[in-house]
Scaffold this active site. Structure first.
Site, PDB file in Angstrom:
ATOM      1  N   GLU A  94       0.843  -1.205   0.000  1.00 43.71           N
ATOM      2  CA  GLU A  94       0.000   0.000   0.000  1.00 43.71           C
ATOM      3  C   GLU A  94       0.873   1.248   0.000  1.00 43.71           C
ATOM      4  O   GLU A  94       1.975   1.246   0.552  1.00 43.71           O
ATOM      5  CB  GLU A  94      -0.907  -0.053   1.239  1.00 43.71           C
ATOM      6  CG  GLU A  94      -1.727   1.183   1.525  1.00 43.71           C
ATOM      7  CD  GLU A  94      -2.794   1.502   0.478  1.00 43.71           C
ATOM      8  OE1 GLU A  94      -2.464   1.506  -0.713  1.00 43.71           O
ATOM      9  OE2 GLU A  94      -3.937   1.795   0.878  1.00 43.71           O
ATOM     10  N   ASP A  95       0.376   2.303  -0.605  1.00 42.19           N
ATOM     11  CA  ASP A  95       1.147   3.549  -0.604  1.00 42.19           C
ATOM     12  C   ASP A  95       1.116   4.232   0.760  1.00 42.19           C
ATOM     13  O   ASP A  95       2.155   4.553   1.325  1.00 42.19           O
ATOM     14  CB  ASP A  95       0.676   4.496  -1.733  1.00 42.19           C
ATOM     15  CG  ASP A  95      -0.830   4.761  -1.732  1.00 42.19           C
ATOM     16  OD1 ASP A  95      -1.545   4.188  -0.886  1.00 42.19           O
ATOM     17  OD2 ASP A  95      -1.290   5.541  -2.586  1.00 42.19           O
ATOM     18  N   ASP A  98      -3.625   5.891   6.246  1.00 41.82           N
ATOM     19  CA  ASP A  98      -4.078   7.170   6.791  1.00 41.82           C
ATOM     20  C   ASP A  98      -5.069   6.890   7.923  1.00 41.82           C
ATOM     21  O   ASP A  98      -4.667   6.643   9.054  1.00 41.82           O
ATOM     22  CB  ASP A  98      -4.684   8.002   5.651  1.00 41.82           C
ATOM     23  CG  ASP A  98      -5.017   9.421   6.038  1.00 41.82           C
ATOM     24  OD1 ASP A  98      -4.603   9.854   7.120  1.00 41.82           O
ATOM     25  OD2 ASP A  98      -5.695  10.119   5.264  1.00 41.82           O
ATOM     26  N   ARG A 160       1.261  11.683 -10.105  1.00 37.28           N
ATOM     27  CA  ARG A 160       1.742  10.305  -9.908  1.00 37.28           C
ATOM     28  C   ARG A 160       3.125  10.108 -10.518  1.00 37.28           C
ATOM     29  O   ARG A 160       3.910   9.302 -10.056  1.00 37.28           O
ATOM     30  CB  ARG A 160       0.786   9.295 -10.560  1.00 37.28           C
ATOM     31  CG  ARG A 160      -0.566   9.178  -9.876  1.00 37.28           C
ATOM     32  CD  ARG A 160      -1.293   7.916 -10.362  1.00 37.28           C
ATOM     33  NE  ARG A 160      -2.713   7.954 -10.080  1.00 37.28           N
ATOM     34  CZ  ARG A 160      -3.291   7.586  -8.942  1.00 37.28           C
ATOM     35  NH1 ARG A 160      -2.536   7.172  -7.937  1.00 37.28           N
ATOM     36  NH2 ARG A 160      -4.580   7.640  -8.780  1.00 37.28           N
TER      37      ARG A 160
HETATM   38  P1  IMP Z   1      -7.207   5.261   4.641  1.00 36.93           P
HETATM   39  O1  IMP Z   1      -8.323   4.312   4.375  1.00 36.93           O
HETATM   40  O2  IMP Z   1      -7.709   6.547   5.248  1.00 36.93           O
HETATM   41  O3  IMP Z   1      -6.098   4.653   5.439  1.00 36.93           O
HETATM   42  O4  IMP Z   1      -6.722   5.734   3.240  1.00 36.93           O
HETATM   43  C1  IMP Z   1      -5.672   5.220   2.605  1.00 36.93           C
HETATM   44  C2  IMP Z   1      -5.739   5.610   1.151  1.00 36.93           C
HETATM   45  O5  IMP Z   1      -6.057   6.987   0.996  1.00 36.93           O
HETATM   46  C3  IMP Z   1      -4.383   5.444   0.513  1.00 36.93           C
HETATM   47  O6  IMP Z   1      -4.345   4.240  -0.173  1.00 36.93           O
HETATM   48  C4  IMP Z   1      -4.287   6.596  -0.438  1.00 36.93           C
HETATM   49  O7  IMP Z   1      -4.755   6.203  -1.697  1.00 36.93           O
HETATM   50  C5  IMP Z   1      -5.217   7.633   0.103  1.00 36.93           C
HETATM   51  N1  IMP Z   1      -4.451   8.674   0.792  1.00 36.93           N
HETATM   52  C6  IMP Z   1      -4.300   8.869   2.115  1.00 36.93           C
HETATM   53  N2  IMP Z   1      -3.517   9.903   2.384  1.00 36.93           N
HETATM   54  C7  IMP Z   1      -3.142  10.377   1.187  1.00 36.93           C
HETATM   55  C8  IMP Z   1      -2.266  11.448   0.792  1.00 36.93           C
HETATM   56  O8  IMP Z   1      -1.655  12.177   1.602  1.00 36.93           O
HETATM   57  N3  IMP Z   1      -2.101  11.607  -0.546  1.00 36.93           N
HETATM   58  C9  IMP Z   1      -2.711  10.844  -1.479  1.00 36.93           C
HETATM   59  N4  IMP Z   1      -3.514   9.828  -1.153  1.00 36.93           N
HETATM   60  C10 IMP Z   1      -3.733   9.600   0.159  1.00 36.93           C
HETATM   61 MG    MG Z   2      -4.494   4.102  -2.225  1.00 35.32          MG
END
Ligand code: IMP
Ligand code: MG
Length: 173
Positions: A94-95, A98, A160
């Site tokens: 995963e990137d 958050d 990207r």
């Molecule tokens: P989560 O479900 O809130 O943990 O979201 C994770 C996903 O949100 C990641 O896979 C990213 O695609 C996107 N995301 C979260 N933070 C960022 C950011 O700072 N930049 C770009 N995408 C983000």
């Molecule tokens: Mg993502």
């Protein structure tokens, strides 16, 4: 405006060290890398090239953000894996972690498919807005907050292709 957070060299060093940890943990076992599209395509392609284990690569796409900067807490599977992961060593790539909703959902979903092992490798762990308890097993960079782009990661599908990881800042910051 974009402000550089991690250079190409920082990224390359971090990816190599993640690869080393994974190789050490999995010895000569086969690994299935689950690349979460689109954000981790670049990270996955660099990571797998640094790992000598026999590997398979599969892709999954879920939606969580849309074009906004905030998470919705709702995760839809847009593209599922093509191969079975039953009995396999699976590493979700995963990137960014958050809120944690995305990975929590995917982990639960894949766990039901009975992999032998299931780990998370995240390039960036963003700590400040975590809403569910979830930790990456292999984490590249830890940051507090901020919206990051580059190295596969987008803001409204832009940036990207930026080879470095940057943070989006307001013009007067
Ligand atoms: P989560 O479900 O809130 O943990 O979201 C994770 C996903 O949100 C990641 O896979 C990213 O695609 C996107 N995301 C979260 N933070 C960022 C950011 O700072 N930049 C770009 N995408 C983000
Ligand atoms: Mg993502």
């Amino acid at each position: 405006m974009l402000k550089r957070l991690f250079s190409k060299q920082d990224i390359s060093k971090t990816v190599k060290s993640l690869a080393k940890m994974i190789e050490k943990d999995f010895k000569d076992e086969e690994i299935v890398f689950v690349c979460l599209l689109k954000g981790s395509f670049m990270f996955t392609s660099d990571l797998v090239r640094c790992i000598k284990n026999t590997s398979r690569i599969d892709f999954m796409r879920v939606s969580s953000y849309g074009d906004a900067m905030r998470t919705k807490g709702k995760v839809n599977v847009l593209k599922d894996l093509e191969e079975s992961v039953e009995g396999k060593n699976v590493i979700i790539v995963e990137d960014i972690i958050d809120s944690g909703f995305t990975l929590t959902h995917i982990k639960e979903m894949l766990k039901k498919r009975k992999p032998k092992t299931l780990k998370i490798c995240a390039l960036i762990d963003k700590r400040a807005r975590r809403e569910v308890v979830i930790e990456g097993d292999y984490v590249g960079f830890t940051i507090d907050d901020g919206f990051v782009v580059g190295y596969g990661i987008d803001y409204a599908e832009q940036y990207r292709n930026c080879p470095e990881i940057c943070v989006v800042v307001e013009n007067d910051e």
